[in-house]
Design a protein around this motif. Structure first.
Motif, PDB file in Angstrom:
ATOM      1  N   ALA A   1       0.826  -1.201   0.000  1.00 27.56           N
ATOM      2  CA  ALA A   1       0.000   0.000   0.000  1.00 27.56           C
ATOM      3  C   ALA A   1       0.863   1.255   0.000  1.00 27.56           C
ATOM      4  CB  ALA A   1      -0.928  -0.008   1.215  1.00 27.56           C
ATOM      5  N   PHE A   2       1.962   1.217   0.749  1.00 30.13           N
ATOM      6  CA  PHE A   2       2.865   2.370   0.824  1.00 30.13           C
ATOM      7  C   PHE A   2       3.643   2.560  -0.470  1.00 30.13           C
ATOM      8  CE2 PHE A   2       7.013   4.212   2.214  1.00 30.13           C
ATOM      9  CZ  PHE A   2       6.530   5.451   2.634  1.00 30.13           C
ATOM     10  N   ARG A   3       3.920   1.438  -1.146  1.00 28.33           N
ATOM     11  CA  ARG A   3       4.664   1.476  -2.402  1.00 28.33           C
ATOM     12  C   ARG A   3       3.819   0.850  -3.509  1.00 28.33           C
ATOM     13  NH1 ARG A   3      10.263   2.128  -2.839  1.00 28.33           N
ATOM     14  NH2 ARG A   3       9.720   1.761  -5.023  1.00 28.33           N
ATOM     15  N   PRO A   4       2.815   1.584  -4.024  1.00 24.37           N
ATOM     16  CA  PRO A   4       1.930   1.023  -5.047  1.00 24.37           C
ATOM     17  C   PRO A   4       2.645   0.688  -6.352  1.00 24.37           C
ATOM     18  CG  PRO A   4       1.526   3.368  -4.763  1.00 24.37           C
ATOM     19  CD  PRO A   4       2.430   2.953  -3.650  1.00 24.37           C
ATOM     20  N   ASP A   5       3.886   1.165  -6.507  1.00 25.29           N
ATOM     21  CA  ASP A   5       4.658   0.825  -7.697  1.00 25.29           C
ATOM     22  C   ASP A   5       5.321  -0.535  -7.585  1.00 25.29           C
ATOM     23  OD1 ASP A   5       6.208   1.998  -5.601  1.00 25.29           O
ATOM     24  OD2 ASP A   5       7.905   2.165  -6.974  1.00 25.29           O
ATOM     25  N   ALA A   6       5.271  -1.147  -6.406  1.00 27.40           N
ATOM     26  CA  ALA A   6       5.877  -2.471  -6.229  1.00 27.40           C
ATOM     27  C   ALA A   6       5.146  -3.496  -7.089  1.00 27.40           C
ATOM     28  CB  ALA A   6       5.835  -2.879  -4.765  1.00 27.40           C
ATOM     29  N   GLN A   7       5.872  -4.514  -7.506  1.00 21.07           N
ATOM     30  CA  GLN A   7       5.305  -5.528  -8.391  1.00 21.07           C
ATOM     31  C   GLN A   7       5.318  -6.905  -7.726  1.00 21.07           C
ATOM     32  OE1 GLN A   7       7.227  -5.489 -12.238  1.00 21.07           O
ATOM     33  NE2 GLN A   7       7.052  -3.256 -12.446  1.00 21.07           N
ATOM     34  N   VAL A   8       4.235  -7.641  -7.920  1.00 25.10           N
ATOM     35  CA  VAL A   8       4.147  -9.031  -7.477  1.00 25.10           C
ATOM     36  C   VAL A   8       4.568  -9.899  -8.651  1.00 25.10           C
ATOM     37  CG1 VAL A   8       2.638 -10.851  -6.614  1.00 25.10           C
ATOM     38  CG2 VAL A   8       2.301  -8.481  -5.856  1.00 25.10           C
ATOM     39  N   VAL A   9       5.638 -10.675  -8.468  1.00 24.75           N
ATOM     40  CA  VAL A   9       6.248 -11.380  -9.592  1.00 24.75           C
ATOM     41  C   VAL A   9       6.568 -12.822  -9.229  1.00 24.75           C
ATOM     42  CG1 VAL A   9       7.288  -9.235 -10.449  1.00 24.75           C
ATOM     43  CG2 VAL A   9       8.603 -10.725  -8.918  1.00 24.75           C
ATOM     44  N   ALA A  10       6.844 -13.618 -10.266  1.00 24.92           N
ATOM     45  CA  ALA A  10       7.412 -14.953 -10.075  1.00 24.92           C
ATOM     46  C   ALA A  10       8.913 -14.779  -9.878  1.00 24.92           C
ATOM     47  CB  ALA A  10       7.119 -15.822 -11.287  1.00 24.92           C
ATOM     48  N   LEU A  11       9.420 -15.279  -8.772  1.00 19.34           N
ATOM     49  CA  LEU A  11      10.805 -15.020  -8.384  1.00 19.34           C
ATOM     50  C   LEU A  11      11.543 -16.331  -8.185  1.00 19.34           C
ATOM     51  CD1 LEU A  11      12.434 -12.401  -7.696  1.00 19.34           C
ATOM     52  CD2 LEU A  11      11.924 -12.879  -5.293  1.00 19.34           C
ATOM     53  N   ARG A  12      12.733 -16.432  -8.794  1.00 18.95           N
ATOM     54  CA  ARG A  12      13.568 -17.625  -8.631  1.00 18.95           C
ATOM     55  C   ARG A  12      14.873 -17.263  -7.929  1.00 18.95           C
ATOM     56  NH1 ARG A  12      11.746 -22.160 -10.991  1.00 18.95           N
ATOM     57  NH2 ARG A  12      10.039 -21.930 -12.502  1.00 18.95           N
ATOM     58  N   ASP A  13      15.609 -18.297  -7.533  1.00 21.65           N
ATOM     59  CA  ASP A  13      16.862 -18.088  -6.812  1.00 21.65           C
ATOM     60  C   ASP A  13      17.778 -17.123  -7.549  1.00 21.65           C
ATOM     61  OD1 ASP A  13      15.593 -20.298  -5.714  1.00 21.65           O
ATOM     62  OD2 ASP A  13      17.441 -21.384  -5.337  1.00 21.65           O
ATOM     63  N   GLU A  14      17.927 -17.342  -8.850  1.00 20.85           N
ATOM     64  CA  GLU A  14      18.867 -16.532  -9.624  1.00 20.85           C
ATOM     65  C   GLU A  14      18.430 -15.069  -9.704  1.00 20.85           C
ATOM     66  OE1 GLU A  14      16.482 -19.106 -12.662  1.00 20.85           O
ATOM     67  OE2 GLU A  14      17.348 -19.308 -10.659  1.00 20.85           O
ATOM     68  N   ASP A  15      17.112 -14.822  -9.649  1.00 23.14           N
ATOM     69  CA  ASP A  15      16.630 -13.440  -9.623  1.00 23.14           C
ATOM     70  C   ASP A  15      17.025 -12.766  -8.311  1.00 23.14           C
ATOM     71  OD1 ASP A  15      15.256 -13.767 -12.128  1.00 23.14           O
ATOM     72  OD2 ASP A  15      13.665 -14.803 -11.037  1.00 23.14           O
ATOM     73  N   LEU A  16      16.826 -13.485  -7.218  1.00 19.76           N
ATOM     74  CA  LEU A  16      17.157 -12.932  -5.913  1.00 19.76           C
ATOM     75  C   LEU A  16      18.650 -12.680  -5.783  1.00 19.76           C
ATOM     76  CD1 LEU A  16      15.544 -12.204  -3.353  1.00 19.76           C
ATOM     77  CD2 LEU A  16      16.261 -14.404  -2.399  1.00 19.76           C
TER      78      LEU A  16
END
Length: 274
Positions: free
Chosen positions: A210-225
């Motif tokens: 809510a504080f950061r409405p620009d944040a994205q909900v994504v599929a995340l893998r180890d290599e992304d992190l």
């Protein structure tokens, strides 16, 4: 040191052995941080609890009654954690739920966990867990009483220097910590894993989104992190915790994490979390 425990409004620690929460994990819980008798995220906890009750076909809880009892069990505790547990109550043997359930209500107050200043300034160490979360969209997001996956995951490490473990689902997608939600800044974008197939939709996570409405909900893998510039954990009890390392991958707390820590403080949580 724990405070008072109320079961259906009465000071006791006893529940029936025939309660469906004990027999089948048939119920929900919320773990809520209180500061001097106030819970800054109370409304978010109640929205999740009410939504989860509707999904499980449980009677709608009385939010004012829960608040009155929550405040009562925090008396004498400046920094407290209240656990509210609702079960479908007593029932006949077998999985079939009673037609008109009378819920059991357990409200317990505890001292808030002590987290050192360095944890919030320098960050915490995290490990990968071998336990994987099984997808189940019907239960995803809610805090139901069956936490066996988290219990097994937490049993994987005993190193006191490791604060949390990260969980993937059975497809290898990153979901969350055992007791926290996960955020990362990747290519300048704030992201968090989806929790619509498994995992808990934390109220602290909801506050961050809510504080950061620009944040994205994504599929995340180890290599992304692994290529993130910032990683942090969110928890309604512990706040915003920078991640210093995930196993051997090292991170440095950055401006996004610091801004969210200050937001947490502005909500009314202790200054030591910033």
């Amino acid at each position: 040191m724990s405070g008072l425990v109320l079961v259906n409004g009465m000071p006791t620690t006893m529940v029936s052995v025939f309660d469906r929460g004990l027999s089948y994990g048939d119920g929900l819980f919320e773990t809520i941080r209180f500061v001097r008798g106030e819970a800054p995220l109370w409304s978010r906890h109640m929205r999740r609890l009410q939504d989860s009750c509707a999904r499980l076909r449980l009677p709608e809880p009385d939010a004012q009654l829960l608040l009155d009892e929550a405040v009562a069990v925090t008396v004498g505790l400046e920094h407290a954690v209240v656990r509210i547990t609702l079960t479908r109550g007593l029932g006949e043997r077998g999985y079939a739920p009673p037609a008109s359930p009378v819920m059991s209500r357990i409200v317990a107050g505890f001292d808030a966990p002590v987290m050192s200043g360095p944890a919030y300034v320098c960050g915490v160490r995290v490990c990968w867990c071998e336990t994987h979360l099984a997808p189940q969209p019907l239960l995803a997001g809610m805090k139901h009483l069956n936490r066996l996956e988290q219990v097994l995951a937490r049993a994987e490490w005993s190193d006191a220097a490791v604060m949390e473990g990260l969980l993937r689902d059975t497809d290898g997608l990153v979901v969350s910590g055992t007791m926290t939600n996960l955020f990362a800044v990747i290519d300048g974008v704030l992201v968090t894993p989806a929790v619509d197939r498994c995992g808990v939709a934390g109220v602290a996570r909801a506050e961050v989104l809510a504080f950061r409405p620009d944040a994205q909900v994504v599929a995340l893998r180890d290599e992304d992190l692994a290529r993130a510039s910032e990683v942090f954990l969110s928890s309604s009890v512990r706040g915003i915790l920078p991640v210093q390392a995930v196993d051997d991958t090292v991170y440095v707390p950055g401006p996004v994490t610091r801004a969210l820590q200050w937001h947490w403080h502005d909500l009314g949580f202790p200054m030591e979390q910033a």
